[in-house]
Design a protein around this motif. Structure first.
Motif, PDB file in Angstrom:
ATOM      1  N   ILE A  13      19.213  43.745  39.244  1.00 28.57           N
ATOM      2  CA  ILE A  13      20.332  43.281  38.976  1.00 28.57           C
ATOM      3  C   ILE A  13      21.390  43.882  39.851  1.00 28.57           C
ATOM      4  O   ILE A  13      21.524  44.996  40.046  1.00 28.57           O
ATOM      5  CB  ILE A  13      20.920  43.297  37.319  1.00 28.57           C
ATOM      6  CG1 ILE A  13      19.906  42.425  36.451  1.00 28.57           C
ATOM      7  CG2 ILE A  13      22.415  42.960  37.117  1.00 28.57           C
ATOM      8  CD1 ILE A  13      20.024  42.822  35.109  1.00 28.57           C
ATOM      9  N   GLY A  15      25.606  43.937  41.382  1.00 26.11           N
ATOM     10  CA  GLY A  15      26.807  43.531  41.192  1.00 26.11           C
ATOM     11  C   GLY A  15      27.858  44.790  41.185  1.00 26.11           C
ATOM     12  O   GLY A  15      27.363  45.966  41.057  1.00 26.11           O
ATOM     13  N   SER A  17      30.346  47.479  39.601  1.00 27.03           N
ATOM     14  CA  SER A  17      30.587  47.996  38.283  1.00 27.03           C
ATOM     15  C   SER A  17      31.914  47.986  37.769  1.00 27.03           C
ATOM     16  O   SER A  17      32.663  47.740  38.459  1.00 27.03           O
ATOM     17  CB  SER A  17      30.571  49.683  38.378  1.00 27.03           C
ATOM     18  OG  SER A  17      29.175  49.990  38.707  1.00 27.03           O
ATOM     19  N   THR A  19      30.533  45.295  35.860  1.00 29.92           N
ATOM     20  CA  THR A  19      30.249  43.971  35.832  1.00 29.92           C
ATOM     21  C   THR A  19      28.560  43.943  35.319  1.00 29.92           C
ATOM     22  O   THR A  19      28.122  43.312  34.431  1.00 29.92           O
ATOM     23  CB  THR A  19      30.462  43.012  36.679  1.00 29.92           C
ATOM     24  OG1 THR A  19      31.912  43.049  37.312  1.00 29.92           O
ATOM     25  CG2 THR A  19      30.344  41.533  36.447  1.00 29.92           C
ATOM     26  N   LYS A  20      28.024  44.487  36.161  1.00 29.39           N
ATOM     27  CA  LYS A  20      26.561  44.647  36.059  1.00 29.39           C
ATOM     28  C   LYS A  20      26.081  45.173  34.820  1.00 29.39           C
ATOM     29  O   LYS A  20      25.213  44.530  34.198  1.00 29.39           O
ATOM     30  CB  LYS A  20      25.575  44.938  37.301  1.00 29.39           C
ATOM     31  CG  LYS A  20      26.038  46.619  37.731  1.00 29.39           C
ATOM     32  CD  LYS A  20      24.945  47.135  38.757  1.00 29.39           C
ATOM     33  CE  LYS A  20      25.430  48.605  39.160  1.00 29.39           C
ATOM     34  NZ  LYS A  20      26.657  49.155  39.096  1.00 29.39           N
ATOM     35  N   ALA A  40      19.468  48.375  38.177  1.00 26.96           N
ATOM     36  CA  ALA A  40      20.544  47.682  38.635  1.00 26.96           C
ATOM     37  C   ALA A  40      21.099  48.541  39.715  1.00 26.96           C
ATOM     38  O   ALA A  40      21.120  49.797  39.889  1.00 26.96           O
ATOM     39  CB  ALA A  40      21.603  47.890  37.340  1.00 26.96           C
ATOM     40  N   ASP A  42      24.415  48.962  42.771  1.00 28.57           N
ATOM     41  CA  ASP A  42      25.717  48.498  43.087  1.00 28.57           C
ATOM     42  C   ASP A  42      25.953  47.655  44.240  1.00 28.57           C
ATOM     43  O   ASP A  42      25.310  48.045  45.392  1.00 28.57           O
ATOM     44  CB  ASP A  42      26.472  49.966  43.460  1.00 28.57           C
ATOM     45  CG  ASP A  42      27.032  50.524  42.237  1.00 28.57           C
ATOM     46  OD1 ASP A  42      27.962  49.679  41.577  1.00 28.57           O
ATOM     47  OD2 ASP A  42      27.134  51.662  41.920  1.00 28.57           O
ATOM     48  N   THR A  46      30.328  39.709  45.744  1.00 30.60           N
ATOM     49  CA  THR A  46      30.117  38.856  44.615  1.00 30.60           C
ATOM     50  C   THR A  46      29.838  37.710  45.403  1.00 30.60           C
ATOM     51  O   THR A  46      29.205  36.700  44.467  1.00 30.60           O
ATOM     52  CB  THR A  46      30.967  38.759  43.543  1.00 30.60           C
ATOM     53  OG1 THR A  46      32.238  38.292  44.176  1.00 30.60           O
ATOM     54  CG2 THR A  46      31.147  39.965  42.780  1.00 30.60           C
TER      55      THR A  46
END
Ligand code: ZN
Length: 206
Positions: A13, A15, A17, A19-20, A40, A42, A46
């Motif tokens: 994942i 995205g 931070s 958001t993720k 996850a 960084d 987007t």
């Protein structure tokens, strides 16, 4: 979402931070998929360039994942080796024998294997001698025909990894090319000649 969870090796994942983190903790993923999340990362964009950023950042994670899979499969082999179920084979002759029987579930080949499966024939046209040999760059010269004493000639050569992989494909065995960058992987190369197998059922030794 139609996903075959068996084919899916892991989810990354990406995205900005936080958001993720919100996504990961928000229960948006089916629980089966949630198990597959391996990290996850960084990512500052987007849009599509964020995707490239993620792939870049993911390389190390994916290498780790691959190494983990190698370790798991090699540990399974080592476990089978000492178990009385006898579901392990190693060495070229033994593994080739099991491949021909269709008894191999997973074929383990070291990525450092440097051998060639060579088909040899007698040069005397009235002699039918032929055989396959596994050779390396330091193998002895071909010598002469065992049947008639004429000289021998190489009529076909194939890398041993591809030769054994073809045999594996015929019986639906899975092939794993194992890195030597970890202990059990180095052991596969040094102690087992770089060729080993986990078997579907026990067979007799040759
Ligand atoms: Zn001959």
């Amino acid at each position: 979402m139609a996903v075959d969870a068996d084919d899916l090796q892991g989810i990354l994942i990406g995205g900005p931070s936080p958001t993720k983190e919100e996504f990961m903790e928000g229960g948006f993923l089916h629980h089966e998929l949630q198990h597959k999340v391996i990290g996850a990362l960084d990512v500052s964009y987007t849009d599509e360039s964020g995707l490239f950023e993620l792939v870049d950042a993911a390389q190390d994670k994916l290498l780790d994942l691959e190494l983990t899979q190698y370790k798991v499969i090699m540990r399974r082999f080592m476990k089978e080796l000492v178990s009385d179920k006898g579901l392990a084979a190693y060495g070229e002759a033994e593994v080739r024998h099991n491949l021909k029987l269709g008894a191999v579930e997973t074929l383990l080949l070291s990525e450092d294997l440097r051998k060639t499966r060579t088909k040899i024939e007698c040069t005397n046209r009235s002699c039918d001698f032929s055989e396959s040999q596994t050779r390396t760059s330091s193998s002895a010269p071909l010598g002469s025909c065992l049947k008639c004493g004429s000289s021998l000639a190489v009529v076909g050569e194939e890398d041993i990894v591809s030769d054994l992989s073809k045999l594996a494909d015929k019986s639906g065995a899975e092939v794993k090319i194992i890195s030597t960058e970890f202990e059990e992987g180095a052991q596969l190369f040094k102690a087992f000649g770089g060729i080993a197998a986990i078997l579907r059922y026990k067979t007799s030794h040759i």
